[in-house]
Design an enzyme around this catalytic site. Structure first.
Site, PDB file in Angstrom:
ATOM      1  N   MET A 261       0.725  -1.026  -0.269  1.00  0.00           N
ATOM      2  CA  MET A 261       0.134  -0.027  -0.155  1.00  0.00           C
ATOM      3  C   MET A 261       0.511   1.395  -0.142  1.00  0.00           C
ATOM      4  O   MET A 261       1.595   1.893   0.492  1.00  0.00           O
ATOM      5  CB  MET A 261      -0.787   0.236   0.694  1.00  0.00           C
ATOM      6  CG  MET A 261      -1.666   0.988   1.479  1.00  0.00           C
ATOM      7  SD  MET A 261      -2.661   1.741   0.423  1.00  0.00           S
ATOM      8  CE  MET A 261      -3.408   3.503  -0.141  1.00  0.00           C
ATOM      9  N   GLU A 262       0.686   2.605  -0.680  1.00  0.00           N
ATOM     10  CA  GLU A 262       0.911   3.772  -1.305  1.00  0.00           C
ATOM     11  C   GLU A 262       0.892   4.335  -0.730  1.00  0.00           C
ATOM     12  O   GLU A 262       1.319   5.536  -0.470  1.00  0.00           O
ATOM     13  CB  GLU A 262       1.531   4.301  -2.346  1.00  0.00           C
ATOM     14  CG  GLU A 262      -0.402   4.762  -2.390  1.00  0.00           C
ATOM     15  CD  GLU A 262      -1.347   3.110  -2.968  1.00  0.00           C
ATOM     16  OE1 GLU A 262      -1.750   2.136  -3.119  1.00  0.00           O
ATOM     17  OE2 GLU A 262      -2.234   4.236  -4.308  1.00  0.00           O
ATOM     18  N   GLU A 296       4.553   0.910  -5.662  1.00  0.00           N
ATOM     19  CA  GLU A 296       4.454   1.475  -4.458  1.00  0.00           C
ATOM     20  C   GLU A 296       5.278   3.105  -4.706  1.00  0.00           C
ATOM     21  O   GLU A 296       4.173   4.370  -4.234  1.00  0.00           O
ATOM     22  CB  GLU A 296       4.278   1.564  -3.031  1.00  0.00           C
ATOM     23  CG  GLU A 296       3.706  -0.366  -3.213  1.00  0.00           C
ATOM     24  CD  GLU A 296       1.924  -0.291  -3.544  1.00  0.00           C
ATOM     25  OE1 GLU A 296       1.446   0.437  -3.919  1.00  0.00           O
ATOM     26  OE2 GLU A 296       1.909  -1.742  -4.073  1.00  0.00           O
ATOM     27  N   GLU A 318      -4.541   3.386 -11.013  1.00  0.00           N
ATOM     28  CA  GLU A 318      -3.721   1.871 -11.162  1.00  0.00           C
ATOM     29  C   GLU A 318      -3.559   1.671 -12.611  1.00  0.00           C
ATOM     30  O   GLU A 318      -1.970   0.791 -11.950  1.00  0.00           O
ATOM     31  CB  GLU A 318      -4.868   1.212 -10.060  1.00  0.00           C
ATOM     32  CG  GLU A 318      -4.946   0.798  -8.611  1.00  0.00           C
ATOM     33  CD  GLU A 318      -3.783   1.260  -7.866  1.00  0.00           C
ATOM     34  OE1 GLU A 318      -3.026   0.852  -7.913  1.00  0.00           O
ATOM     35  OE2 GLU A 318      -4.201   1.428  -6.874  1.00  0.00           O
TER      36      GLU A 318
HETATM   37  N1  B3K Z   1      -3.381   0.300  -3.535  1.00  0.00           N
HETATM   38  C1  B3K Z   1      -2.990  -0.594  -2.755  1.00  0.00           C
HETATM   39  C2  B3K Z   1      -4.505  -1.358  -2.881  1.00  0.00           C
HETATM   40  C3  B3K Z   1      -5.200  -1.637  -2.086  1.00  0.00           C
HETATM   41  C4  B3K Z   1      -6.883  -2.274  -1.497  1.00  0.00           C
HETATM   42  C5  B3K Z   1      -7.379  -3.038  -0.379  1.00  0.00           C
HETATM   43  N2  B3K Z   1      -8.511  -2.917  -1.050  1.00  0.00           N
HETATM   44  C6  B3K Z   1      -2.236  -1.375  -3.618  1.00  0.00           C
HETATM   45  C7  B3K Z   1      -1.622  -0.867  -4.872  1.00  0.00           C
HETATM   46  O1  B3K Z   1      -1.983  -1.349  -5.864  1.00  0.00           O
HETATM   47  O2  B3K Z   1      -0.418  -0.234  -5.480  1.00  0.00           O
HETATM   48 ZN    ZN Z   2      -1.788   0.260  -6.941  1.00  0.00          ZN
END
Ligand code: B3K
Ligand code: ZN
Length: 889
Positions: A261-262, A296, A318
């Site tokens: 997670m970023e 990330e 994304e």
């Molecule tokens: N942005 C996070 C996604 C987390 C969502 C969890 N429900 C991971 C990623 O794409 O970098």
């Molecule tokens: Zn991502």
């Protein structure tokens, strides 16, 4: 039943909250959170609605006055405050319970540590707030906790102060200089090891990089640190983007729902994507770690600096960030190589990415959960972190890149940051930027026809027919696009889908497999990028000297399915000679798929001759890279084949696949053994995860597996020897897989025990121990149930659940497609749902396409889905999946 949330219902939040002050009194059982913020609005007398779940309210103060219970309205999910002025100070005290939090969303306990996960809607489990991505605030966070239990107290941004308090407590104050949405907030507390490095950014600023892991894991974070530095440098060099913080932390967590997670300046990572050392980590994991660290890190610009207006825009960050991490990995894999070798390395990356797309995204796009990369509705947003949003989203960005070229794409991204930095925006905003650049480069043209990629679901099919006029030396290609309604589109009767703009890369060869130059308009070449944007369209090539062999959709220039009827002999020609490495691999795969389908259909003409001819040539080839050969000499997976079959007959495809695999292994067993011996490491070579060395190990381990499948008398002895001598996990794992999957029960047990004994203290390797069993041919439901009783099995740990349950349900085709297999799946979905709905919904998706199976599997699955649906306590997550699966067939 849960409510659908609609994209078109978007309303801006009526308040601005420029600053948020949070105070945490950290404890495993009860953590008190005090929040303080001022809300501003232009419209007085507006109700302030805040999100909040699973929280206990202590007090609310507005402008310093404590509210009594009749002065606010509290539901399970919201807090309503009737406000009168344009500006109010809000102070809320609440309690959450990290210890009891098995969802791993919000603040949760993992081992003796505390972590948060807020994307998409986890912040509301920490405190009441406007938990939506378009409310951007600057956070100051005070963390207070026991010094012994929580020597590290971390949050986003810069550490402002750290001080000791009474009773062995201490306090850290963090301030994030950038306004951010709540989903990027993070807290980490506990005892850790920390690897640090100070480096200078391109503009000469010194930044502190920290890799934070469990005590004792310090040695396993060197690769992640190296990957982080590579990511930093790559983003500076290729995209001109620099780290904007003084400090950047990456923390490893043993319990984590996703990959990583970023969170701004404080990434939290699933341990599987951060910890590495040669003896316990495979080459593939080394690559994955580099890719996820990159992903990330790249979010810091594409996601954090420019973020999403609402969750329907998820692919804005994304898709773009996956595209960036794919390019990063490709550049890393090709680093130090030139010409053909560099091209081949990039082709391997493309092959791997396209394989993931075909196995994970194509079936999604043809099933009940099919949705556009920018969905129009959802019930539960965590169900929409899908292969469509991520992988198809990245393909859409790649098409922009193809249409604009590298420099055009970079110019467009510069404009993107210049215009939208610090804002929460939409996919349309991004598309607009790309279109402006396209029009600049192509006067008179625009990207209007491209918008369907954001609006429509489904994988388009393009059927091609060729008319060759030898006399005129003219080749006319007819393109026909089809994209029938899928998924939710089937519920809306008015789906008139429009043709899409498809960049279609094509190459011309002659019957002997040599490239041939032809003319399109004024251009004489053997390769062209066509712009296909009509339902039916024809393209005429002149000066075509001989019947062309078409090399289609080179480099997979668009996420589509191509239909082109051609004789097997042409596929053989492409498989042997296509000068585009991706398309060559594609031809080999098509040849293999056709062979397996004819075997499965008991087609009288089914035979392996053409494939044997191609493999015979490849297996002797010493020019192609080992990494490429390992992909070229692998059959398409059963799951991938099933995605091309309607109705799907898993057991017959599995049987045909196994038959062909066996036949090819036997036919080439001597050559495989030679390949095995030719690809041994040089004595005393130290391990390096670079792409060339990894390619050699991949081919060597494939050779070992093939020799075992062929039951070559030497195979198991060699495997045992490799196991004993292995100095890295890739080789130990390659040997173990062969010994567990192909040896008799006694030998297999011996190695399973030895492996367990050696690695019992390394959770990530014990995950492997579970998965090698879950995917073994001998393994059945009874054994799965038994293995679940093992003291090391823990349903609460997502990695463990994935290693045993997900692997068994998705990759053990013969065991899962049985009555007891389906019962097992249903029971696990329900058991998981009581703990962690996000993970449960993912398992549920394994059979959301039940209606596409042949009988009796179809009806057997339907009964299980119905029984899940009737369960009295189902999460919103699983409810959405089951409901869609049962209503959209
Ligand atoms: N942005 C996070 C996604 C987390 C969502 C969890 N429900 C991971 C990623 O794409 O970098
Ligand atoms: Zn991502």
């Amino acid at each position: 039943m849960s409510q659908s949330i609609l994209r078109n219902d978007y309303q801006p939040y009526p308040y601005q909250i420029p600053y948020l002050h949070l105070q945490f009194f950290l404890n495993f059982n009860q953590t008190k959170v005090c929040s303080r913020f001022t809300v501003y609005t232009k419209k007085p007398s507006t109700t302030l609605v805040l999100d909040g779940e699973e929280l206990t309210l202590v007090s609310i103060r507005v402008d310093g006055m404590t509210l009594s219970a009749d002065q606010y309205q509290l539901t399970d999910t919201h807090l309503h405050l009737s406000l009168t002025n344009t500006e109010h100070l809000i102070e809320i005290e609440s309690i959450c319970e990290p210890e009891k939090n098995t969802t791993l969303m919000g603040l949760y306990q993992s081992g003796r540590q505390l972590f948060t996960q807020c994307e998409a809607e986890g912040f509301r489990r920490i405190t009441w707030f406007a938990d939506r991505p378009d409310v951007l605030s600057r956070y100051t966070v005070e963390l207070i906790g026991d010094k012994t239990q929580f020597p590290y107290l971390l949050s986003n941004g810069n550490l402002i102060s750290q001080s000791d308090l009474d009773n062995n407590q201490h306090k850290a104050v963090w301030e994030d200089p950038f306004a951010k949405p709540s989903y990027l907030f993070a807290v980490v507390a506990g005892d850790f090891d920390c690897r640090e490095e100070k480096i200078k950014t391109a503009s000469g600023r010194e930044v502190l990089l920290q890799l934070i892991s469990d005590k004792g894991d310090y040695d396993k974070t060197e690769w992640a640190m190296q990957s982080l530095i590579s990511s930093l440098r790559w983003d500076e060099q290729r995209f001109g983007l620099e780290l904007d913080l003084d400090r950047y932390m990456v923390v490893s967590a043993a319990d984590f729902n996703m990959g990583a997670m970023e969170n701004k300046g404080l990434n939290v990572f699933n341990a599987a994507y951060v910890l590495a050392q040669p003896e316990s980590t495979t080459d593939q994991s080394y690559r994955d770690i580099e890719a996820v660290i990159g992903h990330e890190y790249f979010h810091n610009w594409t996601g954090n600096r420019v973020t999403c207006r609402d969750w329907f825009q998820l692919s804005l960050k994304e898709g773009l960030t996956v595209f960036r991490d794919q390019e990063f990995s490709a550049d890393m894999m090709a680093m130090g190589l030139e010409g053909h070798a560099a091209k081949s390395a990039r082709a391997v990356k493309r092959i791997d990415d396209v394989s993931v797309l075909r196995v994970a995204q194509f079936p999604e796009d043809a099933g009940p959960m099919a949705h556009p990369i920018r969905p129009n509705s959802y019930e539960e947003i965590s169900n929409f972190y899908t292969a469509t949003i991520y992988e198809k989203g990245a393909e859409v960005i790649r098409m922009f890149h193809t249409l604009l070229g590298e420099s055009g794409f970079q110019a467009a991204l510069n404009n993107y940051f210049a215009r939208f930095d610090g804002q929460a925006i939409t996919c349309d905003d991004f598309k607009q930027i790309m279109d402006e650049q396209y029009q600049k480069q192509n006067p008179g043209l625009n990207l209007e026809a491209f918008s369907g990629w954001y609006e429509q679901a489904g994988t388009p099919t393009v059927t091609i027919t060729l008319h060759y006029d030898a006399k005129q030396q003219q080749a006319t290609l007819f393109f026909k696009q089809e994209n029938p309604a899928v998924g939710v589109e089937l519920l809306a009767p008015t789906t008139d889908k429009k043709p899409l703009l498809i960049p279609f890369k094509i190459g011309f060869l002659n019957q002997a497999g040599q490239t041939q130059k032809v003319c399109l308009h004024q251009d004489r070449n053997h390769e062209f990028m066509l712009r296909i944007d009509q339902t039916e369209q024809q393209v005429v090539f002149n000066d075509v000297q001989s019947t062309p062999v078409l090399s289609l959709l080179r480099d997979f220039s668009a996420p589509i399915i191509v239909n082109y009827d051609r004789p097997t002999s042409e596929l053989v020609t492409l498989a042997k000679y296509d000068d585009n490495a991706f398309s060559r691999w594609q031809a080999i795969q098509e040849l293999a798929s056709q062979t397996i389908f004819s075997l499965a259909n008991a087609n009288a003409e089914a035979n392996e001759d053409a494939l044997i001819e191609v493999w015979g040539q490849l297996i002797q080839d010493r020019i192609l890279s080992a990494a490429y050969l390992s992909r070229a000499l692998s059959l398409p997976s059963v799951r991938q084949l099933l995605s091309q079959q309607r109705p799907m007959d898993p057991l017959s495809i599995q049987a045909a696949h196994q038959h062909l695999e066996q036949a090819l292994a036997e036919r080439f067993s001597a050559q495989w053994l030679t390949l095995y011996h030719d690809h041994q490491p040089t004595a005393n070579a130290t391990y390096s995860p670079d792409a060339l060395s990894a390619g050699v190990r991949a081919l060597k381990n494939l050779a070992l597996k093939q020799a075992a499948i062929a039951k070559h008398p030497e195979a198991l002895r060699i495997a045992a020897q490799q196991y004993a001598q292995a100095t890295n996990m890739t080789d130990q794992w390659g040997a173990l897989t062969v010994l567990v999957h192909y040896a008799d029960a006694e030998l297999r047990e011996h190695y399973l025990t030895a492996f367990y004994d050696q690695w019992q203290h390394n959770a990530l390797v014990i995950d492997r121990w579970f998965s090698v069993q879950a995917t073994a041919p001998y393994f059945d439901v009874e054994q799965a149930l038994q293995l679940q009783q093992h003291p090391d099995f823990n349903l609460r740990n997502p990695n463990r659940a994935r290693a045993l349950i997900f692997q068994f349900c998705t990759n053990n085709i013969t065991a899962i497609h049985t009555e007891s297999g389906y019962d097992f799946w249903r029971d696990q979905v329900l058991a998981l749902d009581a703990l962690n709905p996000e993970i449960s919904a993912r398992l549920c998706r394994a059979f959301d396409n039940w209606s596409q199976f042949v009988e009796p599997q179809r009806s057997q699955l339907q009964v299980r889905l119905q029984s899940i649906a009737q369960h009295p306590k189902l999460s919103a997550n699983v409810t959405e999946i089951i409901h869609k699966a049962l209503t959209i067939e």
